[in-house]
Design a protein around this motif. Structure first.
Motif, PDB file in Angstrom:
ATOM      1  N   THR A 121       0.839  -1.202   0.000  1.00  0.00           N
ATOM      2  CA  THR A 121       0.000   0.000   0.000  1.00  0.00           C
ATOM      3  C   THR A 121       0.871   1.249   0.000  1.00  0.00           C
ATOM      4  O   THR A 121       1.912   1.309   0.642  1.00  0.00           O
ATOM      5  CB  THR A 121      -0.956   0.037   1.209  1.00  0.00           C
ATOM      6  N   LEU A 122       0.411   2.253  -0.743  1.00  0.00           N
ATOM      7  CA  LEU A 122       1.025   3.583  -0.761  1.00  0.00           C
ATOM      8  C   LEU A 122       0.005   4.527  -0.153  1.00  0.00           C
ATOM      9  O   LEU A 122      -1.020   4.832  -0.772  1.00  0.00           O
ATOM     10  CB  LEU A 122       1.364   4.027  -2.182  1.00  0.00           C
ATOM     11  N   LEU A 131       3.257 -11.481   2.614  1.00  0.00           N
ATOM     12  CA  LEU A 131       4.005 -10.313   3.080  1.00  0.00           C
ATOM     13  C   LEU A 131       3.195  -9.063   2.808  1.00  0.00           C
ATOM     14  O   LEU A 131       2.670  -8.882   1.701  1.00  0.00           O
ATOM     15  CB  LEU A 131       5.348 -10.241   2.344  1.00  0.00           C
ATOM     16  N   TYR A 132       3.083  -8.213   3.810  1.00  0.00           N
ATOM     17  CA  TYR A 132       2.408  -6.923   3.646  1.00  0.00           C
ATOM     18  C   TYR A 132       3.414  -5.813   3.908  1.00  0.00           C
ATOM     19  O   TYR A 132       4.101  -5.815   4.942  1.00  0.00           O
ATOM     20  CB  TYR A 132       1.224  -6.815   4.617  1.00  0.00           C
ATOM     21  N   ILE A 133       3.523  -4.863   2.967  1.00  0.00           N
ATOM     22  CA  ILE A 133       4.412  -3.711   3.109  1.00  0.00           C
ATOM     23  C   ILE A 133       3.589  -2.448   2.925  1.00  0.00           C
ATOM     24  O   ILE A 133       2.937  -2.270   1.893  1.00  0.00           O
ATOM     25  CB  ILE A 133       5.549  -3.733   2.075  1.00  0.00           C
ATOM     26  N   ALA A 134       3.617  -1.569   3.926  1.00  0.00           N
ATOM     27  CA  ALA A 134       2.820  -0.345   3.901  1.00  0.00           C
ATOM     28  C   ALA A 134       3.742   0.872   3.929  1.00  0.00           C
ATOM     29  O   ALA A 134       4.322   1.209   4.963  1.00  0.00           O
ATOM     30  CB  ALA A 134       1.868  -0.311   5.094  1.00  0.00           C
ATOM     31  N   TYR A 135       3.863   1.518   2.779  1.00  0.00           N
ATOM     32  CA  TYR A 135       4.666   2.730   2.673  1.00  0.00           C
ATOM     33  C   TYR A 135       3.805   3.945   3.034  1.00  0.00           C
ATOM     34  O   TYR A 135       2.604   3.963   2.759  1.00  0.00           O
ATOM     35  CB  TYR A 135       5.203   2.886   1.255  1.00  0.00           C
ATOM     36  N   GLY A 136       4.431   4.983   3.615  1.00  0.00           N
ATOM     37  CA  GLY A 136       3.624   6.080   4.138  1.00  0.00           C
ATOM     38  C   GLY A 136       3.963   7.479   3.684  1.00  0.00           C
ATOM     39  O   GLY A 136       3.179   8.399   3.898  1.00  0.00           O
ATOM     40  N   GLU A 137       5.117   7.683   3.045  1.00  0.00           N
ATOM     41  CA  GLU A 137       5.573   9.051   2.808  1.00  0.00           C
ATOM     42  C   GLU A 137       4.679   9.860   1.879  1.00  0.00           C
ATOM     43  O   GLU A 137       4.588  11.082   2.018  1.00  0.00           O
ATOM     44  CB  GLU A 137       7.005   9.048   2.277  1.00  0.00           C
ATOM     45  N   THR A 138       4.024   9.221   0.916  1.00  0.00           N
ATOM     46  CA  THR A 138       3.167   9.995   0.017  1.00  0.00           C
ATOM     47  C   THR A 138       2.113  10.776   0.797  1.00  0.00           C
ATOM     48  O   THR A 138       1.897  11.967   0.548  1.00  0.00           O
ATOM     49  CB  THR A 138       2.494   9.069  -1.022  1.00  0.00           C
ATOM     50  N   THR A 194       8.789   4.934  -4.371  1.00  0.00           N
ATOM     51  CA  THR A 194       8.072   3.710  -4.033  1.00  0.00           C
ATOM     52  C   THR A 194       7.861   2.850  -5.268  1.00  0.00           C
ATOM     53  O   THR A 194       7.919   1.615  -5.193  1.00  0.00           O
ATOM     54  CB  THR A 194       6.732   4.031  -3.354  1.00  0.00           C
ATOM     55  N   ASP A 195       7.605   3.474  -6.407  1.00  0.00           N
ATOM     56  CA  ASP A 195       7.522   2.736  -7.661  1.00  0.00           C
ATOM     57  C   ASP A 195       8.816   1.960  -7.897  1.00  0.00           C
ATOM     58  O   ASP A 195       8.795   0.783  -8.308  1.00  0.00           O
ATOM     59  CB  ASP A 195       7.278   3.721  -8.814  1.00  0.00           C
ATOM     60  N   ASP A 196       9.946   2.566  -7.594  1.00  0.00           N
ATOM     61  CA  ASP A 196      11.234   1.897  -7.750  1.00  0.00           C
ATOM     62  C   ASP A 196      11.398   0.771  -6.726  1.00  0.00           C
ATOM     63  O   ASP A 196      11.963  -0.287  -7.040  1.00  0.00           O
ATOM     64  CB  ASP A 196      12.368   2.907  -7.606  1.00  0.00           C
ATOM     65  N   TYR A 197      10.887   0.983  -5.511  1.00  0.00           N
ATOM     66  CA  TYR A 197      10.916  -0.091  -4.509  1.00  0.00           C
ATOM     67  C   TYR A 197      10.115  -1.295  -4.986  1.00  0.00           C
ATOM     68  O   TYR A 197      10.533  -2.454  -4.819  1.00  0.00           O
ATOM     69  CB  TYR A 197      10.340   0.403  -3.184  1.00  0.00           C
ATOM     70  N   ILE A 198       8.946  -1.035  -5.558  1.00  0.00           N
ATOM     71  CA  ILE A 198       8.104  -2.132  -6.043  1.00  0.00           C
ATOM     72  C   ILE A 198       8.803  -2.877  -7.181  1.00  0.00           C
ATOM     73  O   ILE A 198       8.746  -4.107  -7.270  1.00  0.00           O
ATOM     74  CB  ILE A 198       6.722  -1.601  -6.474  1.00  0.00           C
ATOM     75  N   LYS A 199       9.471  -2.130  -8.042  1.00  0.00           N
ATOM     76  CA  LYS A 199      10.261  -2.753  -9.104  1.00  0.00           C
ATOM     77  C   LYS A 199      11.330  -3.669  -8.506  1.00  0.00           C
ATOM     78  O   LYS A 199      11.535  -4.800  -8.980  1.00  0.00           O
ATOM     79  CB  LYS A 199      10.927  -1.678  -9.960  1.00  0.00           C
ATOM     80  N   THR A 237      -2.199  -1.040  -3.746  1.00  0.00           N
ATOM     81  CA  THR A 237      -3.352  -0.149  -3.649  1.00  0.00           C
ATOM     82  C   THR A 237      -3.051   0.984  -2.672  1.00  0.00           C
ATOM     83  O   THR A 237      -1.920   1.155  -2.232  1.00  0.00           O
ATOM     84  CB  THR A 237      -4.610  -0.941  -3.216  1.00  0.00           C
ATOM     85  N   THR A 238      -4.076   1.763  -2.375  1.00  0.00           N
ATOM     86  CA  THR A 238      -3.958   2.856  -1.415  1.00  0.00           C
ATOM     87  C   THR A 238      -5.122   2.805  -0.449  1.00  0.00           C
ATOM     88  O   THR A 238      -6.166   2.216  -0.750  1.00  0.00           O
ATOM     89  CB  THR A 238      -3.918   4.219  -2.138  1.00  0.00           C
ATOM     90  N   ASP A 239      -4.953   3.410   0.718  1.00  0.00           N
ATOM     91  CA  ASP A 239      -5.990   3.340   1.752  1.00  0.00           C
ATOM     92  C   ASP A 239      -7.101   4.360   1.562  1.00  0.00           C
ATOM     93  O   ASP A 239      -8.201   4.180   2.073  1.00  0.00           O
ATOM     94  CB  ASP A 239      -5.368   3.512   3.145  1.00  0.00           C
ATOM     95  N   HIS A 240      -6.846   5.428   0.839  1.00  0.00           N
ATOM     96  CA  HIS A 240      -7.848   6.477   0.613  1.00  0.00           C
ATOM     97  C   HIS A 240      -7.325   7.414  -0.468  1.00  0.00           C
ATOM     98  O   HIS A 240      -6.150   7.356  -0.859  1.00  0.00           O
ATOM     99  CB  HIS A 240      -8.149   7.264   1.898  1.00  0.00           C
TER     100      HIS A 240
END
Length: 360
Positions: free
Chosen positions: A30-31, A230-237, A256-261, A282-285
């Motif tokens: 999630t972003l 595995l769940y990874i939740a990025y938050g900076e955006t 984050t796109d580069d991290y996903i790559k 996906t995103t939370d909102h």
């Protein structure tokens, strides 16, 4: 049949076979608060050169602007639009009538993550971002109770509320979030270094760490602990947006796109994960579309319920950007994951699956 035609036919068959393989492993990403507008159209011309939102407007314009929105979104999210768009699926371009929304009516983080992870909205009990253990079981918790997945479910997040959202205490799922460090008797050299750097490199927030730590802790766990889920939740955006830094919001999205790559390329390089692992992103909102609303979200900002979903890997046919008109919800992700793994979802309250093999 000539040799060229035969070779092309073989490639098509093999490609279809690879896509049809049953998912054995799931990585959910999630972003936080990344708008569908940037995902499908790239940098927003309303904000890109605004001196109140951007430190170097001309520099940011030169870096991210293209007149054609298709090219512009590739500049911002190259992995999304060069890889997922050709071998996976992307839902949520509302310009095509393809809509993804929150099912919950609060449109901020805890309710959004509960919806994604449990498969349904719980507007009465999940109505704040307070650090309260989630009364609902998430798909992660259900998986952790299944043979072959027990002890093979991990979660990493930048926000320190995730141990409560996943209910680490009840579920038994290790959640490394906020400013948690890697623990255990056999830490890698990189984990030891990350533990040290996290105490030395302090970001601007008291409840959210920099995504670089979340990402690299998760990558080390993926390589060394070999999770099935595995769940990874990025938050900076989301956090940069709240502070009205549109430049840092864009940089965080591209990073984050580069991290996903990096995750995907490693998965496809590893014999245990190659061609049997699915990524769901996906995103939370969502968030507002005007200068006075984009930095916020919630029930008072209608666009806050507008989200998106991307999928790549085992079981995902290469349909690219989905153009069918229709309505989808973040709540559909949990049951979708279970069905991809060959399981029935145990909670009848969960929304129906995305039905990825149908024409929608």
């Amino acid at each position: 049949m000539n040799s060229k035609l035969l070779f092309s036919t073989i490639l098509v068959v093999l490609s279809g076979f690879a896509q049809a393989q049953e998912a054995k492993n799931i990585i959910l990403i999630t972003l936080d608060g990344l708008r569908w507008q940037e995902v499908f159209s790239g940098a927003d011309s309303l904000f890109l050169r605004d001196a109140e939102m951007v430190k170097n407007p001309q520099g940011l314009y030169n870096e991210f602007w293209e007149t054609n929105p298709v090219k512009r979104r590739e500049v911002l999210l190259p992995f999304f639009w060069n890889t997922i768009a050709s071998t996976g699926q992307l839902y949520g371009n509302r310009q095509l009538g393809n809509k993804v929304n929150n099912q919950n009516t609060h449109w901020f983080s805890y309710p959004g993550y509960n919806e994604i992870l449990s498969g349904f909205a719980d507007d009465q009990r999940i109505n704040s971002n307070d650090k309260i253990n989630n009364p609902n079981k998430t798909f992660l918790e259900y998986l952790n109770q299944k043979e072959g997945f027990a002890g093979k479910v991990l979660a990493f997040g930048s926000w320190d509320v995730f141990p409560y959202i996943i209910n680490e205490e009840r579920s038994g799922i290790p959640v490394n979030a906020g400013f948690d460090q890697a623990e255990g008797e056999h830490l890698s050299d990189k984990e030891e270094l990350l533990n040290r750097l996290q105490t030395e490199i302090i970001g601007p927030w008291t409840e959210v760490r920099l995504d670089a730590f979340t990402h690299h802790f998760a990558m080390e766990a993926l390589k060394n602990q070999r999770p099935r889920a595995l769940y990874i939740a990025y938050g900076e955006t989301d956090d940069w947006a709240h502070e009205n830094h549109y430049d840092r919001y864009l940089w965080a999205a591209r990073q984050t796109d580069d991290y996903i790559k990096e995750i995907w390329e490693w998965v496809q390089s590893d014999s245990e994960y190659r061609d049997n692992t699915t990524l769901i992103i996906t995103t939370d909102h969502g968030r507002g579309v005007r200068k006075d609303t984009w930095l916020g979200h919630g029930s008072s900002i209608p666009e806050s319920s507008e989200t998106w979903i991307a999928l790549l890997g085992a079981g995902i046919s290469p349909r690219g950007e989905i153009s069918e008109k229709g309505q989808w919800y973040n709540a559909q992700i949990a049951r979708t994951i279970f069905e991809m793994l060959g399981f029935e979802y145990p909670d009848e309250k969960a929304a129906k699956s995305l039905k990825l093999t149908s024409s929608n």
